[in-house]
Each structure stands twice: as structure tokens, then as C-alpha cells.
Design an enzyme around this catalytic site. Sequence first.
Site, PDB file in Angstrom:
ATOM      1  N   CYS A 111      14.389   3.654  19.539  1.00  8.83           N
ATOM      2  CA  CYS A 111      14.747   2.947  20.580  1.00  8.83           C
ATOM      3  C   CYS A 111      15.622   1.560  20.165  1.00  8.83           C
ATOM      4  O   CYS A 111      16.237   0.954  20.965  1.00  8.83           O
ATOM      5  CB  CYS A 111      13.614   2.358  21.527  1.00  8.83           C
TER       6      CYS A 111
ATOM      7  N   GLN B 239     -10.572   9.782   6.978  1.00  6.59           N
ATOM      8  CA  GLN B 239     -10.472   8.206   7.242  1.00  6.59           C
ATOM      9  C   GLN B 239      -9.387   7.569   6.456  1.00  6.59           C
ATOM     10  O   GLN B 239      -9.207   6.410   6.783  1.00  6.59           O
ATOM     11  CB  GLN B 239     -11.703   7.354   6.762  1.00  6.59           C
ATOM     12  N   ASN B 240      -8.778   8.261   5.401  1.00  2.00           N
ATOM     13  CA  ASN B 240      -7.642   7.631   4.351  1.00  2.00           C
ATOM     14  C   ASN B 240      -6.464   7.583   5.290  1.00  2.00           C
ATOM     15  O   ASN B 240      -5.973   8.286   6.022  1.00  2.00           O
ATOM     16  CB  ASN B 240      -7.715   8.489   3.313  1.00  2.00           C
ATOM     17  N   VAL B 241      -5.914   6.679   4.758  1.00  2.00           N
ATOM     18  CA  VAL B 241      -4.403   6.429   5.292  1.00  2.00           C
ATOM     19  C   VAL B 241      -3.303   6.919   4.296  1.00  2.00           C
ATOM     20  O   VAL B 241      -2.328   6.688   4.610  1.00  2.00           O
ATOM     21  CB  VAL B 241      -4.228   4.931   5.847  1.00  2.00           C
TER      22      VAL B 241
ATOM     23  N   CYS C 251      13.599   0.133  15.291  1.00  2.00           N
ATOM     24  CA  CYS C 251      12.748   1.367  15.595  1.00  2.00           C
ATOM     25  C   CYS C 251      13.890   2.515  15.567  1.00  2.00           C
ATOM     26  O   CYS C 251      15.293   2.274  16.279  1.00  2.00           O
ATOM     27  CB  CYS C 251      12.125   1.390  16.779  1.00  2.00           C
TER      28      CYS C 251
ATOM     29  N   THR D 139     -17.630   9.265   1.619  1.00  2.00           N
ATOM     30  CA  THR D 139     -17.658   8.303   2.661  1.00  2.00           C
ATOM     31  C   THR D 139     -19.048   7.518   2.475  1.00  2.00           C
ATOM     32  O   THR D 139     -20.055   8.097   2.349  1.00  2.00           O
ATOM     33  CB  THR D 139     -17.506   8.690   4.168  1.00  2.00           C
TER      34      THR D 139
ATOM     35  N   HIS E 233      -7.649   6.904  11.247  1.00  2.00           N
ATOM     36  CA  HIS E 233      -7.172   5.773  10.855  1.00  2.00           C
ATOM     37  C   HIS E 233      -5.537   5.727  10.656  1.00  2.00           C
ATOM     38  O   HIS E 233      -5.297   4.501  10.073  1.00  2.00           O
ATOM     39  CB  HIS E 233      -7.836   5.138   9.713  1.00  2.00           C
TER      40      HIS E 233
ATOM     41  N   ARG F 231       0.881  -1.098  -0.104  1.00  2.00           N
ATOM     42  CA  ARG F 231      -0.059   0.064  -0.057  1.00  2.00           C
ATOM     43  C   ARG F 231       1.026   1.284  -0.043  1.00  2.00           C
ATOM     44  O   ARG F 231       0.606   2.182  -0.648  1.00  2.00           O
ATOM     45  CB  ARG F 231      -0.966   0.093   1.181  1.00  2.00           C
TER      46      ARG F 231
HETATM   47 ZN   LIG Z   1      10.784   2.505  19.677  1.00  2.00          ZN
END
Ligand SMILES: [Zn+2]
Length: 238
Positions: free
Chosen positions: A145, A97-99, A142, A182, A115, A65
Site C-alpha cells: 500500500c 512457537q519459534n519465529v 509497505c 518447550t 508467534h 534477530r
Molecule cells: Zn500496507
Amino acid sequence: MPPGWPGRRPGHIVILTGAGISRESGLDTFRDAGGIWDRVRIEDVATPQAFARDPARVHAFYNARRAQLPGVQPNAAHLALARLERAFAGDVLLVTQNVDDLHERAGSTRLLRMHGALNRARCTVCHATPAWTGPTETDTPCPACGRAALRPDVVWFGEMPLHMDEIERALARCDLFVSIGTSGTVYPAAGFVTIAGERAETLELNLEPSDVSSRFDACRTGPATLLVPALVDELLGG
Ligand SMILES: [Zn+2]
């Protein structure tokens, strides 16, 4: 003011957008006939249980995506909403609502992504949400961290949408609520028209009337790339 809208001139506008505004940019949609959820099972890729069971598959799904984003561009509807934010004398809050990242690339900044966002990752250990353009894998560290604990920063089925308190506060004080593209059937967004409708005028823009059009004061049907620029012209020029 839009014609046929006898009420007061809006000072606080809340706009909700869904898949219908990004469809004309060429992005695969999720819920439409022929959309992603016709080809992939939600419970295999878009639930916390799916991620616990097969995280590599879930990463691969969202990597695909995310990889689509550079190939699509904001369309006239996204650009019109950014123009409204820049030029409107009152307050405009955009809730999507779209990513995808098309509202941001169009220039909208007063934007809540309920979302989540394909272009961010989220660390399940330290909760950092770093911007992300490439793939994530189960062993990707990450950046904050160092733990291999990233997930897509999208809200899965069974999880609570983001920013709900802020959205509901804005709905309760707005005087115009506009829903664009929507289905209106998925909660909690389906309830927004009810919250806003206590004191605001409510308008639906959709390719065709939705199942909940009757809950709105007015409904306009047609492509978002035509309806949204016309509405923005009315709101800025009236
Ligand atoms: Zn992290």
C-alpha cells in the site's frame, strides 16, 4: 510405534516445537538463562506499548534477530520433522512457537507459526505480510500500500497467538501429540497437552524434564538432534 506405547498407531499427529529445537542451530534463545530476555527488557521491545513509544528501537531489535537467520542452519531435528511430513502415511501438523525460519528451510510445509515470523513484515494499515529479509525502519514503505506502517510480523506479549482455532481443532482430533523443546509453562501452548490428552497419547521431548512433564504420558530427555530423529524413525518404521 515408540516402545512402551501400547496404544493405537497414530494417524493424526500434532507436533509443537519451541526454542529447544533451534538452540542447537546456534540461535539466541529468548527465555533461557543468559537468553535475550536476560539482556533486554520485554517491555522495551516486545509489546504493543513499546512499539507505540519507541518504534525505532523495536525495529532495531527485530532487525538484529532477523540478521542472525542467514548464519544458522536447520539441524537434524528440523530435518527429521520435514522427513516425517514427507513420508508419514497419516496427517502431520507442525506448530511452532519459534519465529525463526528453520522449519521452513528444512522443508516442512504443514506448519503453523503461532508467534509469527521474523522473515515477514506486517503492515498495520493494509495488513499485508510481505516476506522480508533486510531491516525495517519507521519510514520503510509497505510494498502493498506504500504507507510507512510496517511492524515485525511477530506476536508480542499481550497479543493473541496466531492460528489458535486451527491448532485447537487439530489437537482435538489428533491421536499423538508431541511437544519438543518447550518449557510448557507459557499459555496458551501450555494447555495443548490438556486438549490433546483427552483422546491422544502425549509425549514430551526436552533437554531436561519440564515443569509440566507429569502432564504427558511419556517424557524423553536429551538433545533434540538425537531424540527427534529417533522418534521419526520409530513413527515411520514401526
Ligand atoms: Zn500496507
